[in-house]
Motif scaffolding. Structure first.
Motif, PDB file in Angstrom:
ATOM      1  N   THR A 119       0.812  -1.219   0.000  1.00  0.00           N
ATOM      2  CA  THR A 119       0.000   0.000   0.000  1.00  0.00           C
ATOM      3  C   THR A 119       0.848   1.271   0.000  1.00  0.00           C
ATOM      4  OG1 THR A 119      -0.176  -0.173   2.437  1.00  0.00           O
ATOM      5  CG2 THR A 119      -1.973  -1.099   1.120  1.00  0.00           C
ATOM      6  N   GLU A 120       1.996   1.237   0.680  1.00  0.00           N
ATOM      7  CA  GLU A 120       2.824   2.435   0.789  1.00  0.00           C
ATOM      8  C   GLU A 120       3.990   2.443  -0.203  1.00  0.00           C
ATOM      9  OE1 GLU A 120       4.044   2.793   4.831  1.00  0.00           O
ATOM     10  OE2 GLU A 120       2.005   2.533   5.626  1.00  0.00           O
ATOM     11  N   VAL A 121       4.279   1.309  -0.797  1.00  0.00           N
ATOM     12  CA  VAL A 121       5.380   1.141  -1.761  1.00  0.00           C
ATOM     13  C   VAL A 121       6.681   1.716  -1.197  1.00  0.00           C
ATOM     14  CG1 VAL A 121       5.971   1.285  -4.206  1.00  0.00           C
ATOM     15  CG2 VAL A 121       3.601   1.555  -3.504  1.00  0.00           C
ATOM     16  N   THR A 122       6.981   1.320   0.028  1.00  0.00           N
ATOM     17  CA  THR A 122       8.227   1.736   0.665  1.00  0.00           C
ATOM     18  C   THR A 122       8.495   0.824   1.849  1.00  0.00           C
ATOM     19  OG1 THR A 122       9.437   3.609   1.632  1.00  0.00           O
ATOM     20  CG2 THR A 122       7.130   3.358   2.266  1.00  0.00           C
ATOM     21  N   LEU A 123       9.734   0.828   2.315  1.00  0.00           N
ATOM     22  CA  LEU A 123      10.106   0.071   3.495  1.00  0.00           C
ATOM     23  C   LEU A 123      10.310   1.024   4.663  1.00  0.00           C
ATOM     24  CD1 LEU A 123      12.744  -2.422   1.990  1.00  0.00           C
ATOM     25  CD2 LEU A 123      10.316  -2.831   2.427  1.00  0.00           C
ATOM     26  N   ASP A 124      10.061   0.537   5.862  1.00  0.00           N
ATOM     27  CA  ASP A 124      10.231   1.351   7.060  1.00  0.00           C
ATOM     28  C   ASP A 124      11.709   1.318   7.456  1.00  0.00           C
ATOM     29  OD1 ASP A 124      10.305   2.378   9.707  1.00  0.00           O
ATOM     30  OD2 ASP A 124       8.175   1.916   9.942  1.00  0.00           O
ATOM     31  N   GLY A 125      12.435   2.347   7.063  1.00  0.00           N
ATOM     32  CA  GLY A 125      13.864   2.400   7.313  1.00  0.00           C
ATOM     33  C   GLY A 125      14.219   2.359   8.787  1.00  0.00           C
ATOM     34  N   LYS A 126      13.404   2.980   9.619  1.00  0.00           N
ATOM     35  CA  LYS A 126      13.685   3.011  11.054  1.00  0.00           C
ATOM     36  C   LYS A 126      13.642   1.614  11.651  1.00  0.00           C
ATOM     37  CE  LYS A 126      12.092   5.164  15.368  1.00  0.00           C
ATOM     38  NZ  LYS A 126      11.075   6.080  15.970  1.00  0.00           N
ATOM     39  N   LEU A 127      12.593   0.872  11.315  1.00  0.00           N
ATOM     40  CA  LEU A 127      12.471  -0.489  11.836  1.00  0.00           C
ATOM     41  C   LEU A 127      13.573  -1.393  11.295  1.00  0.00           C
ATOM     42  CD1 LEU A 127       8.597  -1.115  11.720  1.00  0.00           C
ATOM     43  CD2 LEU A 127      10.017  -0.526  13.696  1.00  0.00           C
ATOM     44  N   ILE A 128      13.945  -1.181  10.046  1.00  0.00           N
ATOM     45  CA  ILE A 128      15.008  -1.997   9.457  1.00  0.00           C
ATOM     46  C   ILE A 128      16.347  -1.733  10.154  1.00  0.00           C
ATOM     47  CG2 ILE A 128      16.417  -2.313   7.385  1.00  0.00           C
ATOM     48  CD1 ILE A 128      13.861  -2.004   5.743  1.00  0.00           C
ATOM     49  N   LEU A 129      16.644  -0.472  10.443  1.00  0.00           N
ATOM     50  CA  LEU A 129      17.886  -0.144  11.141  1.00  0.00           C
ATOM     51  C   LEU A 129      17.920  -0.776  12.525  1.00  0.00           C
ATOM     52  CD1 LEU A 129      18.433   3.619  10.189  1.00  0.00           C
ATOM     53  CD2 LEU A 129      19.797   1.643   9.473  1.00  0.00           C
ATOM     54  N   ILE A 130      16.791  -0.740  13.210  1.00  0.00           N
ATOM     55  CA  ILE A 130      16.712  -1.377  14.529  1.00  0.00           C
ATOM     56  C   ILE A 130      16.928  -2.881  14.393  1.00  0.00           C
ATOM     57  CG2 ILE A 130      15.176  -1.921  16.463  1.00  0.00           C
ATOM     58  CD1 ILE A 130      13.883   0.826  16.033  1.00  0.00           C
ATOM     59  N   GLY A 131      16.300  -3.462  13.384  1.00  0.00           N
ATOM     60  CA  GLY A 131      16.453  -4.893  13.159  1.00  0.00           C
ATOM     61  C   GLY A 131      17.881  -5.286  12.847  1.00  0.00           C
TER      62      GLY A 131
END
Length: 261
Positions: free
Chosen positions: A228-240
């Protein structure tokens, strides 16, 4: 690279079984989409109105009648869960198995430092995950082309990058756990993967549990959000990825110092 080759050779049966099963299941889902398309359009509203159940799986945000909507739920769950299980089992077992199978004495008598052993075992885990995802992506895109559908490249790439990062994170965490284990590594890996999956479901159901999204990698690999947003959540990915590094560093610290039986 002797240890790396040995690890890949030793795990090849497991790797090909997991790869074949995941690819087959996703391939079947893709090939039955034309027959399911009409039915999915008629029940999409029903799924969207199922309250907490719909929210848990993101079914209130998408249209099942579209290829991406269908793929993000049906196929996404297959790759999300299947890939997570494989990565967790692979990561959790790679260091602990030497003591469990009583091969540590043979391995450690070779002219190879623990650092070298650790590094090549880690590379073997990550390489298997990358190759599995590459094969699955090739199968999926070939299947979509075969049924005459236009491949939404941007969304598909984002989805599969998210699943790849999810698996890398789980592998890193379980790799860290593996260094502290002597037995029972498979159960530990599966336990971590299942726990992370259910934490994400809980976070989707209630806003009061939203903090759980910062714990589970399934939060940034949520197919419906990506579509739906056609993007990744960079903040969550960095935390991961930070969790991944913590797991790897903890594994290195423990493995290079532990008394291996």
């Amino acid at each position: 690279m002797t240890i790396l080759r040995h690890e890949l050779k030793q795990n090849r049966t497991s790797f090909w079984i997991w790869t074949a099963v995941i690819s087959f299941m996703i391939g079947v889902c893709v090939f039955i989409y034309p027959e399911m398309k009409g039915e999915m359009e008629s029940i999409s509203d029903v799924f969207a109105d199922m309250g907490s159940f719909s929210a848990a799986f993101g079914m209130d945000q998408i249209n099942f009648g579209t290829l991406l909507g269908y793929y993000s739920i049906e196929c996404g769950n297959v790759l999300g869960m299947g890939g997570a299980f494989f990565a967790a089992i692979c990561g959790a077992g790679v260091l602990a198995k030497e003591e469990k199978e009583r091969t540590a004495e043979f391995l450690l008598t070779h002219p190879a430092s623990r650092r070298k052993i650790f590094t090549e075992k880690l590379i073997s885990v990550m390489l298997q995950i990358v190759v599995l995802n590459a094969i699955v992506f090739a199968v999926v895109t070939a299947g979509m082309a075969a049924i005459g559908e236009t491949i939404p490249w941007e969304e598909m790439l984002l989805l599969h990058v998210a699943y790849l990062l999810l698996q890398i994170e789980l592998a890193g965490i379980c790799f860290g756990i593996s260094a502290f284990l002597r037995r029972g590594s498979v159960g530990a890996g599966l336990g971590v993967a299942v726990t992370m999956y259910f934490l994400n479901l809980i976070a989707n159901i209630t806003e009061s549990a939203g903090i759980l999204k910062y714990i589970t990698p399934f939060a940034y690999a949520n197919g419906t959000d990506i579509v739906t947003e056609v993007t990744l959540d960079g903040k969550l990915i960095l935390i991961g990825m930070a969790y991944t590094m913590v797991g790897i560093v903890a594994a290195y610290w423990k493995y290079t110092k532990k008394d291996i039986a």
